[in-house]
Motif scaffolding. Structure first.
Motif, PDB file in Angstrom:
ATOM      1  N   MET A  99      89.877   0.749 -19.416  1.00 36.17           N
ATOM      2  CA  MET A  99      89.782   2.543 -19.442  1.00 36.17           C
ATOM      3  C   MET A  99      88.335   3.215 -19.356  1.00 36.17           C
ATOM      4  SD  MET A  99      93.502   3.712 -21.483  1.00 36.17           S
ATOM      5  CE  MET A  99      94.411   2.323 -21.802  1.00 36.17           C
ATOM      6  N   ARG A 100      88.109   4.535 -19.574  1.00 32.02           N
ATOM      7  CA  ARG A 100      87.543   5.096 -19.231  1.00 32.02           C
ATOM      8  C   ARG A 100      87.149   6.256 -20.197  1.00 32.02           C
ATOM      9  NH1 ARG A 100      85.025   4.721 -14.442  1.00 32.02           N
ATOM     10  NH2 ARG A 100      83.120   4.428 -15.894  1.00 32.02           N
ATOM     11  N   ALA A 101      86.049   6.145 -20.863  1.00 33.58           N
ATOM     12  CA  ALA A 101      85.696   7.445 -22.101  1.00 33.58           C
ATOM     13  C   ALA A 101      86.309   8.564 -21.782  1.00 33.58           C
ATOM     14  CB  ALA A 101      84.532   7.312 -22.786  1.00 33.58           C
ATOM     15  N   PRO A 102      86.467   9.433 -22.634  1.00 37.66           N
ATOM     16  CA  PRO A 102      87.254  11.321 -22.320  1.00 37.66           C
ATOM     17  C   PRO A 102      86.180  12.432 -22.722  1.00 37.66           C
ATOM     18  CG  PRO A 102      87.613  10.257 -25.384  1.00 37.66           C
ATOM     19  CD  PRO A 102      87.004   8.977 -24.103  1.00 37.66           C
ATOM     20  N   ILE A 103      85.947  13.229 -22.668  1.00 30.54           N
ATOM     21  CA  ILE A 103      85.214  14.006 -23.274  1.00 30.54           C
ATOM     22  C   ILE A 103      85.253  14.092 -24.603  1.00 30.54           C
ATOM     23  CG2 ILE A 103      85.873  15.525 -21.325  1.00 30.54           C
ATOM     24  CD1 ILE A 103      87.614  16.831 -23.109  1.00 30.54           C
ATOM     25  N   ARG A 104      84.372  15.385 -24.936  1.00 34.00           N
ATOM     26  CA  ARG A 104      84.166  14.881 -26.305  1.00 34.00           C
ATOM     27  C   ARG A 104      83.822  16.097 -26.138  1.00 34.00           C
ATOM     28  NH1 ARG A 104      86.485  11.115 -27.182  1.00 34.00           N
ATOM     29  NH2 ARG A 104      86.024   9.070 -27.488  1.00 34.00           N
ATOM     30  N   ALA A 105      84.973  17.459 -26.825  1.00 33.19           N
ATOM     31  CA  ALA A 105      84.308  18.826 -26.598  1.00 33.19           C
ATOM     32  C   ALA A 105      83.733  19.301 -27.871  1.00 33.19           C
ATOM     33  CB  ALA A 105      85.620  19.659 -26.132  1.00 33.19           C
ATOM     34  N   GLY A 106      83.984  18.761 -28.473  1.00 39.56           N
ATOM     35  CA  GLY A 106      84.314  18.730 -30.066  1.00 39.56           C
ATOM     36  C   GLY A 106      82.627  18.582 -30.272  1.00 39.56           C
ATOM     37  N   PRO A 144      84.217   3.857 -27.020  1.00 40.84           N
ATOM     38  CA  PRO A 144      84.784   5.132 -27.534  1.00 40.84           C
ATOM     39  C   PRO A 144      86.172   5.158 -26.421  1.00 40.84           C
ATOM     40  CG  PRO A 144      82.691   5.868 -27.722  1.00 40.84           C
ATOM     41  CD  PRO A 144      82.369   4.919 -26.197  1.00 40.84           C
ATOM     42  N   ALA A 145      87.506   4.905 -27.246  1.00 42.35           N
ATOM     43  CA  ALA A 145      88.323   4.599 -26.065  1.00 42.35           C
ATOM     44  C   ALA A 145      89.144   5.598 -25.180  1.00 42.35           C
ATOM     45  CB  ALA A 145      89.871   5.135 -27.523  1.00 42.35           C
ATOM     46  N   ALA A 146      89.417   6.328 -24.172  1.00 43.61           N
ATOM     47  CA  ALA A 146      89.887   7.005 -23.060  1.00 43.61           C
ATOM     48  C   ALA A 146      90.847   7.932 -23.602  1.00 43.61           C
ATOM     49  CB  ALA A 146      90.092   6.336 -22.003  1.00 43.61           C
ATOM     50  N   THR A 147      91.478   6.884 -24.890  1.00 43.50           N
ATOM     51  CA  THR A 147      92.857   7.829 -25.266  1.00 43.50           C
ATOM     52  C   THR A 147      92.903   8.971 -26.510  1.00 43.50           C
ATOM     53  OG1 THR A 147      93.253   5.845 -26.716  1.00 43.50           O
ATOM     54  CG2 THR A 147      94.940   6.656 -24.443  1.00 43.50           C
ATOM     55  N   GLU A 148      91.757   9.886 -26.101  1.00 41.07           N
ATOM     56  CA  GLU A 148      91.036  10.722 -27.367  1.00 41.07           C
ATOM     57  C   GLU A 148      92.525  10.544 -28.493  1.00 41.07           C
ATOM     58  OE1 GLU A 148      88.331  14.914 -28.177  1.00 41.07           O
ATOM     59  OE2 GLU A 148      88.464  13.479 -26.252  1.00 41.07           O
ATOM     60  N   GLY A 149      91.538  10.804 -30.046  1.00 43.68           N
ATOM     61  CA  GLY A 149      92.513  10.856 -30.849  1.00 43.68           C
ATOM     62  C   GLY A 149      93.041   8.876 -31.151  1.00 43.68           C
ATOM     63  N   PHE A 150      93.517   8.672 -30.575  1.00 41.51           N
ATOM     64  CA  PHE A 150      94.495   7.279 -30.596  1.00 41.51           C
ATOM     65  C   PHE A 150      93.218   6.444 -30.480  1.00 41.51           C
ATOM     66  CE2 PHE A 150      97.488  10.703 -29.628  1.00 41.51           C
ATOM     67  CZ  PHE A 150      98.205  10.276 -30.956  1.00 41.51           C
ATOM     68  N   ASN A 151      93.427   5.205 -30.583  1.00 45.56           N
ATOM     69  CA  ASN A 151      92.854   4.096 -29.919  1.00 45.56           C
ATOM     70  C   ASN A 151      93.852   3.417 -29.500  1.00 45.56           C
ATOM     71  OD1 ASN A 151      90.753   4.668 -32.299  1.00 45.56           O
ATOM     72  ND2 ASN A 151      92.085   4.185 -33.798  1.00 45.56           N
TER      73      ASN A 151
END
Lengths: 136, 434
Positions: free
Chosen positions: A1-8, B277-284
């Protein structure tokens, strides 16, 4: 999987103004030099953009023409990101960085005024930024 | 997973689509005469060869040529430009004796070398018989290409991925091993949509001690077969995210694999593998999971041995905030689950019931299904001529969300037991993986 935005986190990594100003250069210039010579010694303006998972910080940047912008990949990111132009002002050259993940820097000097839309080719649906270049 | 910024970026993304990477086509190929003057095969070794730098050998050899690398450790990173279609880079012996070392390696641009070998837009490149370890990004990486072959490779403790293909059409990863990665050992992502798909084949692979064994965001037309995924956090995880183009992940197969003991708790402080860092933001990411279908469409999971996973044998789940990441028309059939292998999963199948057309059949009379508030016929419908309806079970969704909000403590709800022995394999079972 790829890492997400971290807008915060975007605000955390604000760009730093690193360049010296005309005043400092002029003050140190030997007497008798022409204004042209002083201008030639003027350090270019520099700005820094942090590259993270998956955002640029800052995502909007306004600079004067001649500013060197350096993108910095922190030591411990891991996921690959790059910087590529999506849209540039008429007459400006397009550019693309190599992909980096960690511990790298890549720079580009913006000389042509206008708005540059940039993105990461790995995360182009969410990882974008704009550089607005004003006249000197 | 936070998608709040997605809509705001749609207009920008539209503009970007018009200038998407064009791969090799965007690169100027050398003239025929210039290419003819270049050697067809060059050899690299530490001392006594024409080249001690793999990069210089790649630069020198003609398109379609071969770079042979003799045994040794090379503290280098290699970039194959788009002009080198058909190039072969091969170790002259087994991968364990031809090692690309990322620690301390510099690229041609003076920056830390990011990858062992990076193929940037060249088509049909073959990489063979090499080890890549300790790179800050990936072991072996190809992007924007039409076909590639990765064979006989070992990727170890690279920060993100072992063998990594992005935005490529077709390709093969075979007879390779990946361990110690902060994301996955094997990754195929952002596969372009194709009317007549060139399929990507992953076979005879071994993935162990990674956060994920296989991961593929928006991967399509991928066949994963005859491979082993064990001692990872989760074994095989095709997935759909909005961070990459060409959602969803679709039309893949997972067949004839052994997917077991994926009980690596890399969240522990002493883990040798630090997850990205997990791609599923807020979830691991889930640990203790054999197969995870995350928002996939049209995947077939069949004929696998899936056992000894302490939380889920197979987990299917959608992203309720991103419509393309909805599980649709996935078939889970003919697998030999825990009991049939003498090493149970905590539960063989877990679904929160989302999506439509997902079905289950012939997974053994002993197969177990995690029951929620909704009827089993809704969560785990049988395969039939007409695709079943499915339907979200909020109790299942809540249970799963609660699990994924945890990190190290996911292990607290694992159902642990001693495993049936497998020659040459030692289970991690939540330990460090060292």
């Amino acid at each position: 999987m790829r890492a997400p935005i971290r807008a915060g986190l975007a605000a955390v990594a604000a760009a730093a103004l690193l360049g010296g100003g005309l005043t400092a250069v002029a003050a140190s210039a030997p007497a008798g030099r022409t204004a042209h010579a002083v201008a030639a010694k003027k350090k270019p303006r520099q700005r820094t953009v942090d590259v993270s998972d998956n955002f640029f910080a800052p995502a909007r940047l306004t600079v004067r023409a001649g500013t060197k912008v350096t993108w910095k990949w922190p030591v411990d990111v891991g996921d690959s990101h790059d910087v590529k132009t999506a849209k540039v002002p008429r007459g400006a050259k397009r550019f693309a960085s190599p992909p980096y993940a960690a511990g790298a820097k890549w720079s580009r000097t913006f000389t042509k005024p206008g708005r540059y839309r940039l993105y990461c080719t790995f995360h182009e649906t969410e990882m974008t930024m704009t550089v607005t270049v004003r006249k000197r | 997973m936070t998608r709040a910024r997605t809509s705001a970026l749609v207009a920008v993304a539209g503009a970007l689509l018009a200038v998407a990477p064009a791969g090799a086509a965007a690169q100027a190929a050398p003239s025929a005469s210039a290419s003819a003057k270049k050697p067809e095969t060059v050899t690299v070794c530490r001392r006594g060869c024409a080249f001690s730098s793999i990069q210089k050998a790649v630069n020198r050899v003609r398109k379609g040529g071969t770079v042979r690398i003799r045994p040794g450790t090379y503290v280098q990173g290699v970039v194959v430009p788009a002009s080198k279609d058909g190039l072969t880079i091969t170790g002259t012996t087994a991968a364990r004796r031809v090692v690309l070392q990322g620690r301390g390696a510099k690229g041609a641009d003076g920056q830390p070398a990011q990858n062992g070998v990076f193929v940037d837009g060249a088509d049909r490149v073959t990489i063979r018989n090499l080890t890549a370890r300790n790179y800050p990004a990936n072991g072996f990486f190809v992007r924007n290409c039409d076909g590639y072959t990765m064979r006989g490779l070992v990727a170890a403790f690279n920060r993100a991925y072992g063998l990594y293909a992005f935005n490529c059409v077709g390709g093969r990863m075979t007879r390779s091993r990946g361990f110690g990665h902060g994301d996955s050992a094997f990754y195929v992502g952002q596969t372009p949509v194709q009317a007549n798909p060139k399929r990507t084949r992953l076979d005879h692979l071994i993935a162990d001690r990674n956060v994920l064994g296989y991961s593929g965001t928006n991967s399509k037309y991928v066949d994963i077969t005859d491979s082993e995924f064990f001692n990872n956090g989760a074994g095989v995880v095709p997935n759909t995210l909005n961070s990459e183009r060409f959602a969803p992940s679709e039309q893949g197969t997972i067949t004839g694999n052994r997917i077991y003991w994926n009980n690596f708790n890399y969240f522990k402080a002493d883990s040798p593998v630090e997850p990205l860092p997990a791609a599923t933001e807020g979830f691991n990411y889930p640990t203790g999971a054999g197969v995870v279908l995350f928002g996939t469409t049209g995947w077939k999971v069949s004929g696998n041995d899936i056992f000894g996973n302490f939380k889920f044998g197979v987990l299917t789940v959608s992203d309720p905030t991103y419509a393309p990441a909805t599980t649709i028309d996935n078939d889970l059939t003919g697998n030999r689950m825990g009991a049939a292998n003498g090493d149970v999963n905590a539960v063989d199948f877990f679904s929160e019931g989302s999506g439509r057309g997902n079905c289950y059949a012939d997974n053994g009379v002993d197969a177990t299904f995690d029951l929620g508030a909704a009827p089993a016929t809704q969560l785990y419908p049988a395969c039939a001529a007409t695709r079943p309806a499915n339907g979200v079970d909020s109790a299942q969704l809540a249970e799963l969300a609660q699990y994924l909000l945890q990190k190290e403590t996911q292990e607290d709800s694992w159902v642990k037991h001693a495993h049936k022995a497998i020659p040459g394999r030692t289970p991690i079972d939540g330990q460090t993986g060292a």
